[in-house]
Design a protein around this motif. Structure first.
Motif, short mmCIF file in Angstrom:
data_model
loop_
_atom_site.label_atom_id
_atom_site.label_comp_id
_atom_site.label_asym_id
_atom_site.label_seq_id
_atom_site.Cartn_x
_atom_site.Cartn_y
_atom_site.Cartn_z
N PHE A 361 0.83 -1.21 0.00
CA PHE A 361 0.00 0.00 0.00
C PHE A 361 0.87 1.26 0.00
N SER A 362 2.11 1.14 -0.41
CA SER A 362 3.03 2.27 -0.33
C SER A 362 2.54 3.46 -1.17
N CYS A 363 2.91 4.67 -0.73
CA CYS A 363 2.61 5.91 -1.47
C CYS A 363 1.11 6.10 -1.66
N ASN A 364 0.33 5.78 -0.64
CA ASN A 364 -1.11 6.05 -0.62
C ASN A 364 -1.44 6.80 0.66
N PRO A 365 -2.37 7.75 0.63
CA PRO A 365 -2.72 8.51 1.84
C PRO A 365 -3.64 7.72 2.78
N ILE A 366 -3.13 6.63 3.35
CA ILE A 366 -3.94 5.78 4.23
C ILE A 366 -4.26 6.51 5.54
N ARG A 367 -3.30 7.31 6.04
CA ARG A 367 -3.47 8.11 7.26
C ARG A 367 -3.51 7.23 8.52
N PRO A 368 -3.36 7.85 9.70
CA PRO A 368 -3.35 7.09 10.96
C PRO A 368 -4.64 6.32 11.23
N ASP A 369 -5.79 6.91 10.92
CA ASP A 369 -7.04 6.18 11.16
C ASP A 369 -7.10 4.91 10.30
N GLY A 370 -6.66 5.03 9.06
CA GLY A 370 -6.60 3.84 8.21
C GLY A 370 -5.59 2.83 8.74
N GLY A 371 -4.47 3.32 9.28
CA GLY A 371 -3.47 2.44 9.86
C GLY A 371 -4.03 1.65 11.03
N LYS A 372 -4.86 2.31 11.86
CA LYS A 372 -5.48 1.62 12.99
C LYS A 372 -6.41 0.51 12.50
N GLN A 373 -7.14 0.78 11.42
CA GLN A 373 -8.04 -0.24 10.88
C GLN A 373 -7.23 -1.46 10.40
N LEU A 374 -6.13 -1.20 9.71
CA LEU A 374 -5.30 -2.31 9.21
C LEU A 374 -4.69 -3.09 10.36
N LEU A 375 -4.24 -2.39 11.41
CA LEU A 375 -3.67 -3.05 12.57
C LEU A 375 -4.69 -3.93 13.25
N GLU A 376 -5.91 -3.45 13.35
CA GLU A 376 -6.97 -4.22 14.00
C GLU A 376 -7.23 -5.52 13.25
N GLY A 377 -7.28 -5.44 11.91
CA GLY A 377 -7.52 -6.66 11.12
C GLY A 377 -6.33 -7.60 11.16
N LEU A 378 -5.14 -7.05 11.33
CA LEU A 378 -3.92 -7.86 11.28
C LEU A 378 -3.66 -8.62 12.57
N ARG A 379 -4.29 -8.23 13.65
CA ARG A 379 -3.99 -8.85 14.96
C ARG A 379 -4.21 -10.35 14.97
N GLY A 380 -5.21 -10.82 14.25
CA GLY A 380 -5.47 -12.26 14.24
C GLY A 380 -4.92 -12.96 13.01
N ASN A 381 -4.20 -12.23 12.17
CA ASN A 381 -3.68 -12.80 10.92
C ASN A 381 -2.38 -13.57 11.19
N LYS A 382 -2.26 -14.77 10.60
CA LYS A 382 -1.09 -15.60 10.81
C LYS A 382 -0.30 -15.86 9.53
N THR A 383 -0.76 -15.32 8.40
CA THR A 383 -0.13 -15.67 7.11
C THR A 383 0.60 -14.51 6.45
N LEU A 384 0.19 -13.27 6.67
CA LEU A 384 0.82 -12.13 6.01
C LEU A 384 2.23 -11.92 6.55
N THR A 385 3.22 -11.88 5.66
CA THR A 385 4.61 -11.69 6.09
C THR A 385 5.23 -10.42 5.52
#
Length: 426
Positions: A361-385
């Motif tokens: 997702f590089s060079c996209n204006p995700i912003r901190p709120d979007g970052g929090k959303q991604l972090l929340e979804g990633l907490r239970g993820n075991k495959t993304l490296t």
């Protein structure tokens, strides 16, 4: 001895050496090799010059050391690992590529290529041609007549020039698996003209028909060639239901939404595993068409849409497709004007998808709120490296916490083979 006090019987050449020397000197007219003893064959091959006609050596000499000398004496850089560790394959592929790069339509004799086919057809598996020369300019009066009947994108006339037709060549190469092409001119210097970089519709028609007949072709790359929507439609039409194509690269072209829609049709009517549409003009409409195909696809493992303009509408469509897709492992959406809305849907993707291992997702204006959303979804993820969020403005804290999850997933991925090996019964 009286006449030459330095004369010695030891200096007299052996009869074998004289015979070998004679064979070397007359090899072009009388190639003798098979009837020699193995040690004599070796000595002969070491003495043969590398400039012998290919009509003599191509189907007679299989010795790799001889072809290694042919390569290293001709080219400064020779990485044989790119050619299946075969020096003979390297020589014929690069020799053919050089001929194609220097071929001038209506000037160069086509037999220069056609006569090479029976000599190289058993060895050529990949062709990389990053230059196609146009025909030599017609005289000024004829050119002006042509200019008066045509118009260019810039309001000026242009002469339509077509390049060498690859059809007779590549359809005669039974082992051809990779084709990398760029229709442009290198090092044109002060002779620069836009026409030198024009991939005409006739060029596209010829190429599409040829690729359709290459039933063993696995990789097709047509980059930096000004391929637009109409040419994409023509290419896709000829690639539908291709029996062996696994990778398609149309990056750095002029493909828009209509072209992307045609590629979407191809996704589910081929065996494609890798699709690269980087640096085109695809917006949300094209991204939605690709996403619709991706949702039903079961072969594609890598998709690159970097440097397009899919926006949040296209990003959301991709996210919804990945909620059902179970084969895609890598997706690149860098520099696509994605924002928080895309992050929201991908948060759900990260929580539910167990196939994806790499997201960019590089060079996209995700912003901190979007970052929090991604972090929340990633907490239970075991495959993304791999998760590239450079210049996405997600905030240092979010970026740090996301990296911690990724490190844990990487460690688990490294340990998994060891755990499986221990679990296997002895």
């Amino acid at each position: 001895i009286i006449e030459d006090p330095e004369w010695c019987l030891v200096a007299v050449p052996r009869l074998t050496d004289l015979c070998l020397q004679h064979i070397v000197q007359n090899f072009s007219n009388n190639p003798i090799l098979g009837g020699l003893l193995p040690e004599d064959q070796r000595r002969l091959l070491d003495r043969l010059p590398t400039g012998l006609p290919l009509s003599v050596t191509a189907n007679l000499i299989s010795d790799e050391d001889y072809w290694k000398r042919c390569c290293t004496e001709r080219w400064q850089v020779c990485d044989v690992s790119n050619y299946g560790d075969s020096w003979k394959r390297m020589f014929f592929e690069r020799h053919l590529e050089n001929i194609l790069k220097c071929f001038v339509p209506n000037t160069t004799d086509p037999n220069q290529v056609l006569e090479l086919i029976p000599l190289c057809k058993d060895y050529v598996r990949k062709l990389e041609v990053d230059q196609f020369l146009p025909p030599v300019k017609v005289d000024q009066k004829e050119e002006m007549d042509d200019l008066s009947n045509s118009e260019s994108d810039f309001g000026f006339g242009e002469v339509h020039i077509h390049h060498y037709d690859l059809g007779p060549l590549i359809t005669s190469l039974p082992h051809l698996e990779e084709l990398h092409l760029t229709y442009s001119v290198k090092d044109c210097g002060m002779n620069f003209e836009w026409n030198l970089f024009k991939f005409t519709y006739q060029d596209c028609r010829n190429l599409a028909a040829a690729v359709k007949m290459c039933h063993n072709l696995k990789v097709f790359k047509l980059t930096h060639s000004n391929v637009d929507d109409d040419k994409t439609r023509l290419l896709v039409h000829n690639l539908l239901d291709h029996p062996s194509l696994l990778e398609l690269n149309l990056s750095h072209n002029l493909i828009g939404d209509k072209g992307a829609q045609n590629v979407g049709k191809l996704i589910n009517r081929s065996k494609l595993e890798i699709l690269d549409l980087c640096n085109n003009q695809i917006c949300h409409g094209g991204a939605q068409a690709l996403a619709q195909a991706l949702a039903k696809n079961c072969t594609l493992t890598s998709l690159n849409l970097r440097l397009n303009c899919v926006g949040d509408e296209g990003g959301e469509a991709m996210g919804r497709a990945l909620l059902t897709n179970t084969t895609l492992k890598s997706i690149h959406l860098g520099s696509n004007k994605l924002a928080e809305l895309t992050a929201v849907i991908f948060s759900q993707v990260l929580a539910e998808n167990s196939t994806l291992t790499c997201i960019n997702f590089s060079c996209n204006p995700i912003r901190p709120d979007g970052g929090k959303q991604l972090l929340e979804g990633l907490r239970g993820n075991k495959t993304l490296t791999e998760f590239d969020l450079r210049l996405a403005e997600v905030g240092q804290e979010n970026e740090y916490l996301i990296s911690q999850v990724l490190w844990a997933n990487r460690d688990a991925a490294r340990l998994q083979p060891l755990l499986q090996q221990r679990a296997e019964p002895m």
